[in-house]
Design an enzyme around this catalytic site. Sequence first.
Site, PDB file in Angstrom:
ATOM      1  N   TYR A 143       0.823  -1.208   0.000  1.00  0.00           N
ATOM      2  CA  TYR A 143       0.000   0.000   0.000  1.00  0.00           C
ATOM      3  C   TYR A 143       0.863   1.268   0.000  1.00  0.00           C
ATOM      4  O   TYR A 143       0.425   2.311  -0.473  1.00  0.00           O
ATOM      5  CB  TYR A 143      -0.912   0.038   1.229  1.00  0.00           C
ATOM      6  CG  TYR A 143      -2.227  -0.682   1.087  1.00  0.00           C
ATOM      7  CD1 TYR A 143      -2.287  -1.996   0.655  1.00  0.00           C
ATOM      8  CD2 TYR A 143      -3.432  -0.045   1.398  1.00  0.00           C
ATOM      9  CE1 TYR A 143      -3.497  -2.663   0.544  1.00  0.00           C
ATOM     10  CE2 TYR A 143      -4.646  -0.702   1.288  1.00  0.00           C
ATOM     11  CZ  TYR A 143      -4.680  -2.008   0.863  1.00  0.00           C
ATOM     12  OH  TYR A 143      -5.872  -2.654   0.757  1.00  0.00           O
ATOM     13  N   LYS A 194       3.750 -15.172   1.864  1.00  0.00           N
ATOM     14  CA  LYS A 194       3.947 -15.867   0.587  1.00  0.00           C
ATOM     15  C   LYS A 194       5.454 -16.099   0.449  1.00  0.00           C
ATOM     16  O   LYS A 194       6.094 -15.703  -0.531  1.00  0.00           O
ATOM     17  CB  LYS A 194       3.366 -15.000  -0.550  1.00  0.00           C
ATOM     18  CG  LYS A 194       3.310 -15.682  -1.902  1.00  0.00           C
ATOM     19  CD  LYS A 194       2.263 -16.796  -2.020  1.00  0.00           C
ATOM     20  CE  LYS A 194       2.403 -17.499  -3.353  1.00  0.00           C
ATOM     21  NZ  LYS A 194       1.582 -18.725  -3.440  1.00  0.00           N
ATOM     22  N   ASP A 226      -2.340 -18.213  -0.052  1.00  0.00           N
ATOM     23  CA  ASP A 226      -3.340 -18.907  -0.873  1.00  0.00           C
ATOM     24  C   ASP A 226      -3.984 -20.036  -0.075  1.00  0.00           C
ATOM     25  O   ASP A 226      -5.203 -20.207  -0.062  1.00  0.00           O
ATOM     26  CB  ASP A 226      -2.732 -19.409  -2.196  1.00  0.00           C
ATOM     27  CG  ASP A 226      -1.411 -20.141  -2.026  1.00  0.00           C
ATOM     28  OD1 ASP A 226      -0.846 -20.128  -0.908  1.00  0.00           O
ATOM     29  OD2 ASP A 226      -0.932 -20.741  -3.007  1.00  0.00           O
ATOM     30  N   ASP A 250      -5.942  -7.227   4.093  1.00  0.00           N
ATOM     31  CA  ASP A 250      -7.137  -6.613   3.494  1.00  0.00           C
ATOM     32  C   ASP A 250      -8.047  -7.704   2.952  1.00  0.00           C
ATOM     33  O   ASP A 250      -9.252  -7.728   3.211  1.00  0.00           O
ATOM     34  CB  ASP A 250      -6.705  -5.663   2.372  1.00  0.00           C
ATOM     35  CG  ASP A 250      -7.891  -5.012   1.681  1.00  0.00           C
ATOM     36  OD1 ASP A 250      -8.798  -4.547   2.389  1.00  0.00           O
ATOM     37  OD2 ASP A 250      -7.902  -4.981   0.432  1.00  0.00           O
ATOM     38  N   ASP A 254     -11.660  -9.596   4.869  1.00  0.00           N
ATOM     39  CA  ASP A 254     -12.997  -9.640   4.256  1.00  0.00           C
ATOM     40  C   ASP A 254     -13.528 -11.073   4.231  1.00  0.00           C
ATOM     41  O   ASP A 254     -14.706 -11.315   4.501  1.00  0.00           O
ATOM     42  CB  ASP A 254     -12.968  -9.092   2.817  1.00  0.00           C
ATOM     43  CG  ASP A 254     -13.321  -7.608   2.750  1.00  0.00           C
ATOM     44  OD1 ASP A 254     -13.106  -6.902   3.760  1.00  0.00           O
ATOM     45  OD2 ASP A 254     -13.803  -7.156   1.693  1.00  0.00           O
TER      46      ASP A 254
HETATM   47  C1  IPM Z   1     -10.295  -1.670   4.253  1.00  0.00           C
HETATM   48  C2  IPM Z   1     -10.624  -1.042   2.921  1.00  0.00           C
HETATM   49  C3  IPM Z   1      -9.527  -0.035   2.588  1.00  0.00           C
HETATM   50  C4  IPM Z   1      -8.225  -0.791   2.444  1.00  0.00           C
HETATM   51  C5  IPM Z   1      -9.804   0.836   1.358  1.00  0.00           C
HETATM   52  C6  IPM Z   1     -11.145   1.523   1.437  1.00  0.00           C
HETATM   53  C7  IPM Z   1      -8.707   1.838   1.150  1.00  0.00           C
HETATM   54  O1  IPM Z   1     -10.760  -2.022   1.952  1.00  0.00           O
HETATM   55  O2  IPM Z   1     -10.201  -0.922   5.249  1.00  0.00           O
HETATM   56  O3  IPM Z   1     -10.132  -2.880   4.297  1.00  0.00           O
HETATM   57  O4  IPM Z   1      -7.919  -1.326   1.381  1.00  0.00           O
HETATM   58  O5  IPM Z   1      -7.485  -0.850   3.426  1.00  0.00           O
HETATM   59 MG    MG Z   2     -10.702  -3.995   2.707  1.00  0.00          MG
END
Ligand code: IPM
Ligand code: MG
Length: 360
Positions: A143, A194, A226, A250, A254
């Site tokens: 990032y 990785k 993975d 990230d 999710d």
């Molecule tokens: C998160 C989001 C952010 C990230 C975006 C909105 C920049 O996906 O907080 O997970 O990628 O960190």
């Molecule tokens: Mg995210």
Amino acid sequence: MTQHFTLTLLPGDGIGPEIMAVAVDVLKAIAPQFDLAFTLQEALIGGSAIDEVGTPLPEATLDRCRQSDAVLLAAIGGYKWDSLPRAQRPETGLLGLRAGLGLFANLRPAKILPQLLDASSLKAEVVEGVDIMVVRELTGGIYFGQPKGLFATETGEQRGVNTMAYTSSEIDRIGKVAFEAAQKRQGRLCSVDKANVLEVSQLWRDRITALGVDYPNVELSHMYVDNAAMQLLRWPKQFDTIVTGNLFGDILSDAAAMLTGSIGMLPSASLGESGPGVFEPVHGSAPDIAGEDKANPLAQVLSAAMMLRYGLDQPAAADKIEAAVMAVLNQGYRTGDIMATGMTPVGCKAMGEALLRALS
Ligand code: IPM
Ligand code: MG
């Protein structure tokens, strides 16, 4: 004696203001019960900041955050700002806030609530009892690594570049946070990388392994990213605490979030070495339902609880808010995202009112 805290509220975009309003009501209700006094100050971030002052993270917002005891953020972003140049995108504001406050540690719990077992897309037997803490490095890796940008090649092609880089000290500091989190949980830490392909991951693995010597009571394992994605879906109960870099975190956070059925339930904490942390729901700004009183405010409310626990050292107040969330779920109240047959459908505001009743 009353304890005073200054909180910066960043409602942001989309459903942000609606869910923030519920969290603020909850904080106001809880304050006198625990002899707390909050000074609340709002500031602009994301798309709403772009609209008002032309930049997603105004200097005044960062100053205000730095001068507060904690920051409660709702959500940023929306279709409206998606095609702006990167420097003016809402996401850039969020990344600037993380970097500006030095918030290198992102804690993302994914815990299945028994009341919402059926909301998961996985079989109940697979997700029942899942309780995972993803510790994501937040201010380094791909990032932020240099070089980054769009460049022209000698043949006149465009070349997009980002760099995944970690220094040993960056790995060590997030590693310590993760080992300490694991110690307070079930004592198992899985580091995800990785290392079979990436040098940066080899360093990550070496440093985390070395750090493990200082935490003999934590059972450390390593997993390639993975495989970790696969294992999270196959048998998520094998995980207790996960530590990983920015991009892998990230993605995996999710995936872990969705095990619980609704990302609308999950809070997060972003913490630095010192200074205020930022507490925010894992979900986004849901522009499709903004302003319709449909949003689930519970992740925002649970983020306020995380703020009390990790940012302000008020675990009793945090416990009370979390208990109120359990109470309204037990009473059958459900927003659309977690609705199930036989339950009582409510909007954002009515969920907030139910919470206030549970707190009084
Ligand atoms: C998160 C989001 C952010 C990230 C975006 C909105 C920049 O996906 O907080 O997970 O990628 O960190
Ligand atoms: Mg995210």
